[in-house]
Design an enzyme around this catalytic site. Structure first.
Site, mmCIF file in Angstrom:
data_model
loop_
_atom_site.group_PDB
_atom_site.id
_atom_site.type_symbol
_atom_site.label_atom_id
_atom_site.label_comp_id
_atom_site.label_asym_id
_atom_site.label_seq_id
_atom_site.Cartn_x
_atom_site.Cartn_y
_atom_site.Cartn_z
ATOM 1 C CG ASP A 95 -11.065 -9.931 -22.800
ATOM 2 O OD1 ASP A 95 -10.392 -8.707 -22.494
ATOM 3 O OD2 ASP A 95 -12.125 -9.786 -23.014
ATOM 4 C CG HIS A 96 -8.299 -8.717 -17.502
ATOM 5 N ND1 HIS A 96 -7.404 -7.813 -17.860
ATOM 6 C CD2 HIS A 96 -7.856 -9.790 -16.810
ATOM 7 C CE1 HIS A 96 -6.373 -8.135 -17.382
ATOM 8 N NE2 HIS A 96 -6.450 -9.653 -16.748
ATOM 9 C CE1 TYR A 115 -14.710 -2.752 -24.509
ATOM 10 C CE2 TYR A 115 -14.031 -1.050 -22.877
ATOM 11 C CZ TYR A 115 -15.186 -1.635 -23.790
ATOM 12 O OH TYR A 115 -16.365 -1.333 -23.599
ATOM 13 C CG HIS A 116 -7.765 -5.643 -20.859
ATOM 14 N ND1 HIS A 116 -7.628 -5.440 -19.426
ATOM 15 C CD2 HIS A 116 -7.864 -4.289 -21.224
ATOM 16 C CE1 HIS A 116 -7.823 -4.272 -19.010
ATOM 17 N NE2 HIS A 116 -8.011 -3.452 -20.121
ATOM 18 N N PRO A 117 -7.812 -8.082 -25.294
ATOM 19 C CG PRO A 117 -8.380 -7.999 -27.277
ATOM 20 C CD PRO A 117 -8.549 -7.250 -25.970
#
Length: 568
Positions: free
Chosen positions: A328-329, A503-505
């Site tokens: 994630d980011h 919000y980048h899983p």
């Protein structure tokens, strides 16, 4: 319950015309026609960023019957379609899964909210609308890992096919595709100055982050058309809902996959308290996202054998990589108070200005309500050793304690940085065999020395932006983490205390041939038949940017592979 049987009730509510027609026909026969044995050529689990693409492409042949299952409801909430409406749809259990991570040692034991869309369109219905593909080197890296067909040259045609680019077609962009991509419809002094500050620091101005070069500073483009969100439900699904061979079932909580030997043969799910089982003569495609897809696999007995045995789940296929490789980011949101009322905080706080914002949107489809989650993007390098940009800025002309919550009652903006290629990986694990229980999310943020160093370097760069000649006159003071936080050790500790997911899983059903891989380069699950995974979970390594556009690309490419394999 045997394949093809149901518990006696028929679906009601949240249906499109094809679904209602199927049930009307079923009523005359005394059984649910849609769930006759081997009724479907394709069953898609999840109507999100990938699932809606697949539903569109796979149902284009009227001879193929397609079932699309979505745990959430219809995208009727009007805030879904107003770009700034993510403030209303995130953390709303009617549209958001409302996941929460386990306490993370890398964040000093904090847990984070992880919003994920639970509605037609999935996260593309509640995200920040930012259209970024990542760097060409990301996809060349995927190919170098052994995934044939996934280099940048291989995937660029699918980005172009998906796109209806407001600026027109060129070597990097397409027009006429389902996904509208448009320019920001509002500009601000603060945002213009931030871009000028980047140039002052030696970072070039850039008006297209998805062309020949990514590095630079400029306004984001949005997945929007005429000031309204273009989710994959809007762009891909709704235009084809009339197809008689496409059925969409909402409020369908998938419990497990059913196997005939090594072949995925059916999907068991519950809807409004009733149990159903849909059979498939072709392929079942998981498109439930980086959290949902590994959860469904493990509930079905596919995953790390020892973990499944601990939960008394019969092991169908011991596949250790399921749920692993979670990436994630992580964004560090630094907040600066301004000397003048030039931020969105001031507009929202003023009743007259707030009313004018609404009026402008209603009349012109312009103004602050057309904003995405951020307005200005900067891709930059923290050191000369970085071959390509290794951090991304999201400039927001507003501030809040965390995204999706109310704005502060003072003038301020947020300069958020995230490390683009984190080395730290986490995992998804089941809490129980119950599909209604959210899985345990272990992000494992900031676990490596490199991740820590790049994160601190990004924070320092935010301060350099604030100190430029063009920005300094606007700034009253740094509010978060505050000017007293100076040393690298203190900055890292501040990052652990104030950072949030962006919000980048991705990555939990990774593509590859190594022992941790879950799917091959055609996205078929290793060791099984009739089952693929098509969503952000297949990324072997996270892309250097926002993840929605790449997820849509993945589904576009997968649809071609699925159809080609069906033809033999």
């Amino acid at each position: 319950m045997k394949p093809g049987q149901h518990s006696g009730g028929q679906h009601s509510g949240g249906q499109h015309s094809g679904e209602r027609q199927a049930e009307a026909a079923a009523g005359a026969k005394g059984a649910l026609l849609a769930h006759d044995p081997a009724a479907y050529d394709y069953i898609i689990v999840g109507a999100g960023s990938a699932g809606c693409v697949l539903a569109n492409r796979l149902s284009a042949d009227p001879a193929k019957r397609v079932l699309l299952l979505e745990a959430g409801g219809r995208d009727w909430n009007p805030w879904i379609h107003v770009p700034v409406g993510y403030f209303k749809t995130m953390h709303n259990p009617n549209t958001d899964w409302c996941y929460r991570t386990e306490p993370d040692k890398g964040l000093n034991g904090r847990s984070l909210d992880w919003p994920r869309g639970k509605v037609l369109g999935g996260s593309s219905s509640i995200n920040g609308l930012l259209y970024v593909r990542g760097q060409k080197e990301d996809y060349d890296h995927w190919r170098q890992l052994g995934n044939a067909g996934w280099s940048y040259d291989d995937v660029l045609p699918y980005f172009k096919r998906s796109e209806d680019q407001e600026r027109g077609a060129d070597d990097y962009h397409g027009t006429g595709g389902p996904l509208a991509v448009s320019n920001m419809r509002i500009r601000r002094e603060l945002c213009d100055r931030f871009i000028e500050a980047a140039v002052e620091l030696g970072i070039p101005a850039r008006d297209d982050f998805n062309g020949a070069e990514q590095e630079g500073a400029g306004y984001f483009q949005l997945t929007a058309r005429n000031g309204r969100r273009c989710s994959t439900a809007v762009g891909y699904l709704h235009p084809v809902r009339h197809r008689a061979n496409l059925e969409v079932v909402t409020h369908a909580q998938v419990e497990r996959l059913v196997f005939d030997g090594r072949r995925a043969a059916a999907v068991a799910y519950r809807r409004k308290g009733e149990a159903f089982q849909a059979s498939c003569r072709g392929e079942i495609v998981l498109a439930a996202g980086a959290i949902g897809s590994p959860q469904v696999l493990m509930l079905s007995g596919i995953g790390p054998g020892s973990h499944l045995q601990e939960l008394a789940i019969p092991v169908v296929h011991d596949l250790p990589g399921v749920g692993g490789n979670l990436q994630d980011h992580l964004q560090v949101r630094m907040v600066f108070q301004t000397k003048r009322p030039i931020t969105m905080n001031d507009q929202v706080r003023n009743p007259a200005k707030k009313a004018l914002m609404g009026l402008e949107y209603l009349v012109k489809r312009s103004g602050p309500l057309t904003m995405g989650a951020s307005q200005v993007c900067v891709f930059a390098r923290t050191s000369e050793e970085a071959a390509t940009p290794d951090i991304q800025f999201h400039l927001q002309p507003l501030s809040a304690d965390k995204p999706g919550e109310g704005l502060h009652k003072f003038s301020a903006f947020t300069s958020s940085t995230c490390q683009l290629r984190p080395e730290s990986t986490g995992r998804i694990a089941l809490r129980s065999p119950d599909a209604e229980d959210h899985p345990a999310i272990h992000p494992n943020y900031l676990d490596t020395v490199k991740d820590q160093a790049v994160t601190v370097a990004g924070m320092k760069m935010s301060r350099r932006f604030a100190a430029t000649q063009v920005m300094a006159p606007l700034i009253e003071k740094e509010l978060l983490p505050g000017p007293g936080v100076v040393s690298d050790e203190d900055l890292l500790d501040a990052a652990r205390n104030i950072s949030q997911t962006i919000y980048h899983p991705v990555g939990t059903c990774k593509m590859g041939r190594d022992p941790g891989a879950v799917v091959d380069e055609r996205l078929a699950v290793h060791g099984l038949q009739g089952l693929r995974v098509v969503d952000a979970s297949i990324m072997p390594a996270i892309v250097s940017g926002n993840t929605n556009a790449p997820t849509i690309m993945i589904a576009e490419k997968a649809s071609d592979m699925i159809l080609a394999d069906a033809r033999g």
